[in-house]
Design an enzyme around this catalytic site. Structure first.
Site, PDB file in Angstrom:
ATOM      1  N   LYS A   8     -14.700 194.880  22.118  1.00 52.55           N
ATOM      2  CA  LYS A   8     -14.438 193.535  21.589  1.00 52.55           C
ATOM      3  C   LYS A   8     -14.103 192.550  22.707  1.00 52.55           C
ATOM      4  O   LYS A   8     -14.423 191.355  22.604  1.00 52.55           O
ATOM      5  CB  LYS A   8     -13.336 193.585  20.535  1.00 52.55           C
ATOM      6  N   TYR A  48     -12.819 200.494  21.146  1.00 50.63           N
ATOM      7  CA  TYR A  48     -12.893 199.299  20.280  1.00 50.63           C
ATOM      8  C   TYR A  48     -12.377 198.074  21.029  1.00 50.63           C
ATOM      9  O   TYR A  48     -13.031 197.026  21.060  1.00 50.63           O
ATOM     10  CB  TYR A  48     -12.092 199.542  18.997  1.00 50.63           C
TER      11      TYR A  48
HETATM   12  N1  LIG Z   1     -11.655 193.675   8.973  1.00 47.88           N
HETATM   13  C1  LIG Z   1     -10.897 193.495  10.045  1.00 47.88           C
HETATM   14  O1  LIG Z   1      -9.664 193.606   9.990  1.00 47.88           O
HETATM   15  C2  LIG Z   1     -11.524 193.099  11.352  1.00 47.88           C
HETATM   16  C3  LIG Z   1     -10.705 192.546  12.332  1.00 47.88           C
HETATM   17  C4  LIG Z   1     -11.261 192.145  13.534  1.00 47.88           C
HETATM   18  C5  LIG Z   1     -12.626 192.290  13.733  1.00 47.88           C
HETATM   19  N2  LIG Z   1     -13.396 192.839  12.771  1.00 47.88           N
HETATM   20  C6  LIG Z   1     -14.843 192.972  13.024  1.00 47.88           C
HETATM   21  O2  LIG Z   1     -15.537 192.333  12.002  1.00 47.88           O
HETATM   22  C7  LIG Z   1     -16.807 192.954  11.827  1.00 47.88           C
HETATM   23  C8  LIG Z   1     -16.997 193.301  10.366  1.00 47.88           C
HETATM   24  O3  LIG Z   1     -15.975 194.183   9.974  1.00 47.88           O
HETATM   25  P1  LIG Z   1     -15.558 194.432   8.464  1.00 47.88           P
HETATM   26  O4  LIG Z   1     -14.140 194.848   8.489  1.00 47.88           O
HETATM   27  O5  LIG Z   1     -16.014 193.295   7.623  1.00 47.88           O
HETATM   28  O6  LIG Z   1     -16.413 195.657   7.965  1.00 47.88           O
HETATM   29  P2  LIG Z   1     -16.874 197.042   8.591  1.00 47.88           P
HETATM   30  O7  LIG Z   1     -16.312 197.233   9.954  1.00 47.88           O
HETATM   31  O8  LIG Z   1     -16.734 198.116   7.646  1.00 47.88           O
HETATM   32  O9  LIG Z   1     -18.393 196.615   8.571  1.00 47.88           O
HETATM   33  C9  LIG Z   1     -19.249 196.710   9.546  1.00 47.88           C
HETATM   34  C10 LIG Z   1     -20.647 196.875   8.951  1.00 47.88           C
HETATM   35  O10 LIG Z   1     -21.427 197.294  10.037  1.00 47.88           O
HETATM   36  C11 LIG Z   1     -22.312 198.285   9.553  1.00 47.88           C
HETATM   37  N3  LIG Z   1     -22.753 199.167  10.629  1.00 47.88           N
HETATM   38  C12 LIG Z   1     -21.996 200.048  11.313  1.00 47.88           C
HETATM   39  N4  LIG Z   1     -22.774 200.732  12.161  1.00 47.88           N
HETATM   40  C13 LIG Z   1     -24.032 200.269  12.008  1.00 47.88           C
HETATM   41  C14 LIG Z   1     -25.271 200.588  12.602  1.00 47.88           C
HETATM   42  N5  LIG Z   1     -25.397 201.545  13.538  1.00 47.88           N
HETATM   43  N6  LIG Z   1     -26.373 199.923  12.203  1.00 47.88           N
HETATM   44  C15 LIG Z   1     -26.275 198.971  11.231  1.00 47.88           C
HETATM   45  N7  LIG Z   1     -25.137 198.632  10.648  1.00 47.88           N
HETATM   46  C16 LIG Z   1     -24.023 199.278  11.024  1.00 47.88           C
HETATM   47  C17 LIG Z   1     -21.526 199.049   8.504  1.00 47.88           C
HETATM   48  O11 LIG Z   1     -22.382 199.773   7.617  1.00 47.88           O
HETATM   49  C18 LIG Z   1     -20.747 197.930   7.824  1.00 47.88           C
HETATM   50  O12 LIG Z   1     -21.444 197.417   6.719  1.00 47.88           O
HETATM   51  C19 LIG Z   1     -16.816 194.159  12.760  1.00 47.88           C
HETATM   52  O13 LIG Z   1     -17.454 193.795  13.966  1.00 47.88           O
HETATM   53  C20 LIG Z   1     -15.344 194.400  13.013  1.00 47.88           C
HETATM   54  O14 LIG Z   1     -15.105 195.050  14.251  1.00 47.88           O
HETATM   55  C21 LIG Z   1     -12.882 193.250  11.567  1.00 47.88           C
END
Ligand SMILES: NC(=O)c1ccc[n+]([C@@H]2O[C@H](COP(=O)([O-])OP(=O)(O)OC[C@H]3O[C@@H](n4cnc5c(N)ncnc54)[C@H](O)[C@@H]3O)[C@@H](O)[C@H]2O)c1
Length: 251
Positions: free
Chosen positions: A159, A155
């Site tokens: 990132k 991860y």
């Molecule tokens: N929430 C946090 O604390 C946080 C912090 C830093 C970065 N992020 C990043 O923000 C982004 C969104 O994260 P989030 O927490 O809102 O939700 P999440 O990580 O649960 O959502 C990611 C979405 O991507 C979709 N996904 C995963 N694999 C897939 C695939 N193969 N094909 C199509 N869709 C797919 C999932 O179904 C989900 O709806 C991600 O890139 C995550 O790494 C999140």
């Protein structure tokens, strides 16, 4: 001040939950035609339960399906104006010491967090270049700037790589009027995986995390949407290759 995206074509990945859903809705409420993609059909249908959002169920690790999704949006609506690469996360994986880390898990996390952004940008860039304009916003993470609390090697690596891709694409596409920027969120419990991480901390560690934020509170998914809207808006006309941490002032 509010931003208007009337008539703009927005494509966003990972829009079934969390940041993706909030961002899709924020664009749609401001007049954009949003094309949202995700693996999760039920979540995507809920996101698309708003005028202006069309959902496509899609596995971003399927290279042909990604190319077909972008081509389909362009056939229907024209060049994509704003591409948001949001899909990602740890995909339910947990920390293992490096000697026990599974290679397939490593590949899976890189495929969604990094490769998918490469695939969508590669597919969308030609029409953006012909149009002479475009905005690409990649969702990285605090784990793109330093080590991750999750400890998950893939991860953090993915990132960080998203930020490298952002900077490189900004240089390549800038002469064509296309900006490429990244948002680096802190920890936001906004989806099943991040709620699990947050709840796993327990009350004492949760308190410590919040005390480590200048604003002393957790953020909302809409806070990330606002940063994406900024990069996509005229306010950011002269901003490219940049990374905006949105984390309540963590140190
Ligand atoms: N929430 C946090 O604390 C946080 C912090 C830093 C970065 N992020 C990043 O923000 C982004 C969104 O994260 P989030 O927490 O809102 O939700 P999440 O990580 O649960 O959502 C990611 C979405 O991507 C979709 N996904 C995963 N694999 C897939 C695939 N193969 N094909 C199509 N869709 C797919 C999932 O179904 C989900 O709806 C991600 O890139 C995550 O790494 C999140």
């Amino acid at each position: 001040m509010d931003l208007n995206f009337a008539g703009r074509i927005v494509a966003i990945t990972g829009a079934a939950t969390g940041f993706g859903r909030a961002t899709a809705r924020a664009f749609a409420r401001r007049g954009a035609q949003v094309h949202a993609a995700d693996l999760d059909a039920a979540g995507l249908a809920e996101t698309a339960n708003l005028p202006g959002i069309a959902g496509t169920v899609l596995d971003l690790t399927d290279h042909g399906a990604v190319a077909e999704w972008i081509a389909g949006v362009e056939r229907q609506a024209g060049a994509i104006g704003v591409l948001v690469n949001n899909a990602g996360g740890v995909l339910g994986r947990e920390f293992h010491p490096i000697e026990e880390a599974d290679y397939q898990d490593w590949r899976a996390i890189l495929a969604v967090n990094l490769d998918a952004a490469f695939l969508t940008i590669r597919a969308a860039a030609p029409a953006m270049k012909r149009a002479g304009t475009g905005r690409i916003v990649n969702i990285s993470s605090g784990a793109g700037l330093r080590a991750s609390r999750t400890g998950i090697q893939a991860y953090t690596s993915a990132k960080h790589a998203v930020i490298g891709l952002t900077r490189q694409m900004a240089q390549e596409l800038g002469p064509h009027g296309i900006t490429v920027n990244a948002v680096a969120p802190g920890l936001f419990p906004v989806s099943a995986g991040t709620w699990k991480q947050w709840n796993g901390y327990g009350p004492e560690k949760q308190r410590q995390v919040i005390q480590g934020l200048a604003l002393r509170r957790l953020g909302k998914a809409e806070d990330i949407a606002k940063a994406v809207l900024f990069f996509a808006s005229d306010l950011a006309d002269y901003v490219t290759g940049q990374v905006l941490p949105v984390n309540g002032g963590s140190f």
